[in-house]
Motif scaffolding. Structure first.
Motif, PDB file in Angstrom:
ATOM      1  N   ALA A 423       0.820  -1.215   0.000  1.00  0.00           N
ATOM      2  CA  ALA A 423       0.000   0.000   0.000  1.00  0.00           C
ATOM      3  C   ALA A 423       0.849   1.259   0.000  1.00  0.00           C
ATOM      4  O   ALA A 423       0.501   2.250  -0.655  1.00  0.00           O
ATOM      5  CB  ALA A 423      -0.935  -0.004   1.215  1.00  0.00           C
ATOM      6  N   VAL A 424       1.972   1.242   0.700  1.00  0.00           N
ATOM      7  CA  VAL A 424       2.774   2.454   0.856  1.00  0.00           C
ATOM      8  C   VAL A 424       3.789   2.600  -0.275  1.00  0.00           C
ATOM      9  O   VAL A 424       3.721   3.556  -1.061  1.00  0.00           O
ATOM     10  CB  VAL A 424       3.489   2.457   2.222  1.00  0.00           C
ATOM     11  CG1 VAL A 424       4.353   3.713   2.360  1.00  0.00           C
ATOM     12  CG2 VAL A 424       2.479   2.390   3.360  1.00  0.00           C
ATOM     13  N   LEU A 425       4.718   1.654  -0.398  1.00  0.00           N
ATOM     14  CA  LEU A 425       5.796   1.815  -1.374  1.00  0.00           C
ATOM     15  C   LEU A 425       5.322   1.597  -2.802  1.00  0.00           C
ATOM     16  O   LEU A 425       5.611   2.402  -3.697  1.00  0.00           O
ATOM     17  CB  LEU A 425       6.956   0.865  -1.041  1.00  0.00           C
ATOM     18  CG  LEU A 425       8.220   1.576  -0.537  1.00  0.00           C
ATOM     19  CD1 LEU A 425       7.879   2.335   0.742  1.00  0.00           C
ATOM     20  CD2 LEU A 425       9.330   0.589  -0.278  1.00  0.00           C
ATOM     21  N   ILE A 426       4.598   0.498  -3.026  1.00  0.00           N
ATOM     22  CA  ILE A 426       4.099   0.270  -4.390  1.00  0.00           C
ATOM     23  C   ILE A 426       3.057   1.333  -4.734  1.00  0.00           C
ATOM     24  O   ILE A 426       2.961   1.774  -5.879  1.00  0.00           O
ATOM     25  CB  ILE A 426       3.530  -1.156  -4.519  1.00  0.00           C
ATOM     26  CG1 ILE A 426       4.639  -2.178  -4.270  1.00  0.00           C
ATOM     27  CG2 ILE A 426       2.926  -1.368  -5.907  1.00  0.00           C
ATOM     28  CD1 ILE A 426       4.186  -3.622  -4.325  1.00  0.00           C
ATOM     29  N   GLY A 427       2.299   1.757  -3.722  1.00  0.00           N
ATOM     30  CA  GLY A 427       1.313   2.812  -3.932  1.00  0.00           C
ATOM     31  C   GLY A 427       1.916   4.126  -4.380  1.00  0.00           C
ATOM     32  O   GLY A 427       1.236   4.960  -4.996  1.00  0.00           O
ATOM     33  N   LEU A 428       3.192   4.344  -4.099  1.00  0.00           N
ATOM     34  CA  LEU A 428       3.865   5.566  -4.572  1.00  0.00           C
ATOM     35  C   LEU A 428       4.026   5.575  -6.088  1.00  0.00           C
ATOM     36  O   LEU A 428       4.235   6.638  -6.687  1.00  0.00           O
ATOM     37  CB  LEU A 428       5.239   5.685  -3.926  1.00  0.00           C
ATOM     38  CG  LEU A 428       5.283   6.115  -2.454  1.00  0.00           C
ATOM     39  CD1 LEU A 428       6.687   5.948  -1.896  1.00  0.00           C
ATOM     40  CD2 LEU A 428       4.807   7.555  -2.304  1.00  0.00           C
ATOM     41  N   TYR A 429       3.926   4.406  -6.715  1.00  0.00           N
ATOM     42  CA  TYR A 429       4.197   4.296  -8.147  1.00  0.00           C
ATOM     43  C   TYR A 429       2.969   3.934  -8.976  1.00  0.00           C
ATOM     44  O   TYR A 429       2.950   4.186 -10.177  1.00  0.00           O
ATOM     45  CB  TYR A 429       5.296   3.258  -8.392  1.00  0.00           C
ATOM     46  CG  TYR A 429       6.653   3.752  -7.956  1.00  0.00           C
ATOM     47  CD1 TYR A 429       7.466   4.468  -8.827  1.00  0.00           C
ATOM     48  CD2 TYR A 429       7.101   3.553  -6.661  1.00  0.00           C
ATOM     49  CE1 TYR A 429       8.704   4.950  -8.423  1.00  0.00           C
ATOM     50  CE2 TYR A 429       8.339   4.022  -6.249  1.00  0.00           C
ATOM     51  CZ  TYR A 429       9.128   4.721  -7.129  1.00  0.00           C
ATOM     52  OH  TYR A 429      10.346   5.212  -6.723  1.00  0.00           O
ATOM     53  N   THR A 430       1.968   3.318  -8.350  1.00  0.00           N
ATOM     54  CA  THR A 430       0.800   2.899  -9.128  1.00  0.00           C
ATOM     55  C   THR A 430      -0.458   2.913  -8.274  1.00  0.00           C
ATOM     56  O   THR A 430      -0.408   2.630  -7.071  1.00  0.00           O
ATOM     57  CB  THR A 430       1.000   1.495  -9.727  1.00  0.00           C
ATOM     58  OG1 THR A 430      -0.176   1.124 -10.458  1.00  0.00           O
ATOM     59  CG2 THR A 430       1.241   0.455  -8.653  1.00  0.00           C
TER      60      THR A 430
END
Length: 513
Positions: A423-430
């Motif tokens: 949710a946090v890191l991958i969410g920064l990109y997609t």
């Protein structure tokens, strides 16, 4: 062991000095501490040098100083997984966290859960991220107090009974007071002193021991050979090699998911401060390598065989290895200085952790679910009170519950916090993932990781995956994260086949650059 009055005097004087500094820091780069952004993030004004010390003080804690060498002292080479994992994280930090800083600064986000709430528009997913952060942080704070207790015992002060608890109570009051009055500015300024002291201690310890043995070669020769290398894996298995590699990878992935690490990142004044720190922070990895080596030095010196330390080894096991080494190789005054460095190394991260936990509670639970109409001043007041409660809870945890429970829960902390990565890191990109799919993946990862650690009776966090008859033992956090991602991907695909993809997103592409 009798009280070492010279060491104790130096220890108290050093603590008194940082206490004064902690209170004085409220006037440094003075801001309105009735605003949560000022109290909980230092106004986001910290430059390269302060951020470097703050992140270092945040990550390399008193318990790191005690526990990592203790693993080397007991288990040998496996402890050195801490060196590559802290090296792996900094390229990730260089690439990823300037994006987080930008979007959080643009929207006034103070926590990772704030970002998730804005990015995915799902208050329940944000709540899951916030609760995970709180769960993972509480035992971490308790462990700082455990590290402080080991140091106090090394000074010859009893840590049993009401009188024995008094030093920890005093340290708690000091920590609570300067955190309440000064916010993040207090640990930021104290971190500078703490890190300089620890550098001095480690350089001195390495120098003394190497000079005693005549170099690193004789030092390693004094350590049992089985502790110097990882055992060769049996046929059909990766053995300890897989555990070592997955521990390094999983720990690197989890490290900056902790709320206190994100708090330190968001306190930076610019994106470039984060990038410069990503290039400079590997210096701490070098220090960590020498710190881990202290475990081997303690073996070579033979501290466990010395009768004067027998009672404390019986009480604290291998965690007393570094204090015993310090007492053995240094004069009393420098032993007091060294113990003060470790003790202050407990106050700095404990302060940042309690602030980060308070930010999470205030922003993502109290403001979201309890009092949505709270004013900025009420927000700040709530955060200050919660920071006190968090520290008080950690103190009760340490004084009233066996130490093994804090250590066991911290073992789970890394397994839990890594489940917020999608949710946090991958969410920064997609924004491709469905928010409910991420919540389902989080739940699966949390349950799987917790059940495996519980099945291991909280003695380790290893899971053995069998693939085609080949055994792949590894850090369960990695396997739990894999399960998390698989569920998130599959559920997103299924939901998108039936319903229209979610479009809720308070951010735009320009916010990330």
């Amino acid at each position: 062991m009798p009280v070492n009055w010279i060491a104790l005097t130096v220890f108290v004087l050093c603590f008194a000095g940082v206490t004064v500094l902690g209170f004085a820091s409220a006037h440094w780069r003075k801001g309105d501490l009735d605003l949560l952004h000022e109290w909980g993030l230092g106004g986001g004004t910290f430059g390269t040098l302060i951020t470097w010390f703050l992140i270092g003080g945040d990550i390399y804690t008193a318990y790191t100083f005690i526990a990592v060498p203790a693993v080397a002292f007991g288990a040998g080479a496996l402890a050195f997984f801490a060196v590559p994992y802290t090296t792996l994280i900094y390229p990730i930090t260089f690439v990823v966290f300037p994006r987080m800083w930008s979007v959080c600064r643009r929207h006034g986000y103070i926590t990772a859960a704030d970002f998730v709430r804005g990015r995915f528009g799902n208050r329940w997913l944000a709540l899951a991220v916030a609760l995970t952060g709180l769960l993972a942080t509480m035992p971490y704070i308790a462990l700082q107090l455990v590290g402080l207790e080991v140091v106090i015992a090394g000074l010859g002060v009893t840590t049993e009974g009401l009188i024995g608890h008094l030093p920890l109570l005093i340290a708690f009051v000091i920590l609570a007071a300067f955190t309440y009055t000064s916010g993040l500015r207090a640990p930021a300024t104290i971190a500078v002193v703490k890190d300089l002291m620890i550098y001095i201690v480690i350089i001195a310890a390495v120098g003394v021991v190497v000079r005693t043995f005549g170099g690193f070669g004789p030092l390693f020769a004094a350590v049992p050979p089985e502790k110097l290398i990882l055992p060769t894996p049996p046929a059909g298995s990766t053995g300890v090699y897989g555990v070592y590699a997955s521990l390094a990878l999983g720990s690197a992935a989890a490290l900056f998911m902790y709320p206190h690490a994100i708090t330190a990142i968001l306190s930076s004044s610019t994106r470039n401060v984060i990038r410069r720190n990503s290039a400079l922070l590997p210096a701490y990895s070098l220090v960590l390598a020498f710190l881990t080596l202290l475990g081997f030095m303690a073996i070579a010196v033979g501290v466990k065989a010395k009768p004067e330390y027998a009672a404390l080894f019986a009480r604290y096991s291998n965690q007393f290895a570094v204090p015993a080494l310090i007492l053995d190789i240094f004069p009393p005054w420098f032993a007091g200085f060294s113990f003060a460095a470790i003790g202050i190394g407990a106050l700095v991260p404990a302060a940042i952790m309690s602030i980060a936990a308070a930010n999470l509670w205030t922003r993502n639970i109290h403001l979201e679910f309890i009092n949505p109409r709270a004013t900025p001043a009420e927000e700040s007041r709530m955060a200050k009170l919660v920071s006190l409660l968090v520290k008080f809870g950690a103190l009760v945890f340490v004084l009233g519950i066996p130490k093994e429970y804090a250590i066991n829960l911290q073992l789970l902390g890394g397994v839990w916090i890594i489940q917020t990565l999608p949710a946090v890191l991958i969410g920064l990109y997609t924004r491709w993932f469905n928010s409910w799919a991420l919540l389902a993946g989080w739940a699966v990862g949390m349950a799987f990781g917790t059940l495996v650690v519980d099945a291991n009776a909280f003695k380790n966090a290893t899971y053995v995956l069998s693939v085609g008859g080949y055994q792949l033992p590894g850090y369960v956090a990695i396997y739990a994260l894999a399960a998390n991602l698989i569920v998130a991907v599959v559920v997103t695909l299924l939901v998108n086949m039936v319903l229209r993809p979610e479009r809720r997103d308070a951010t735009v592409a320009a916010d990330y650059v």
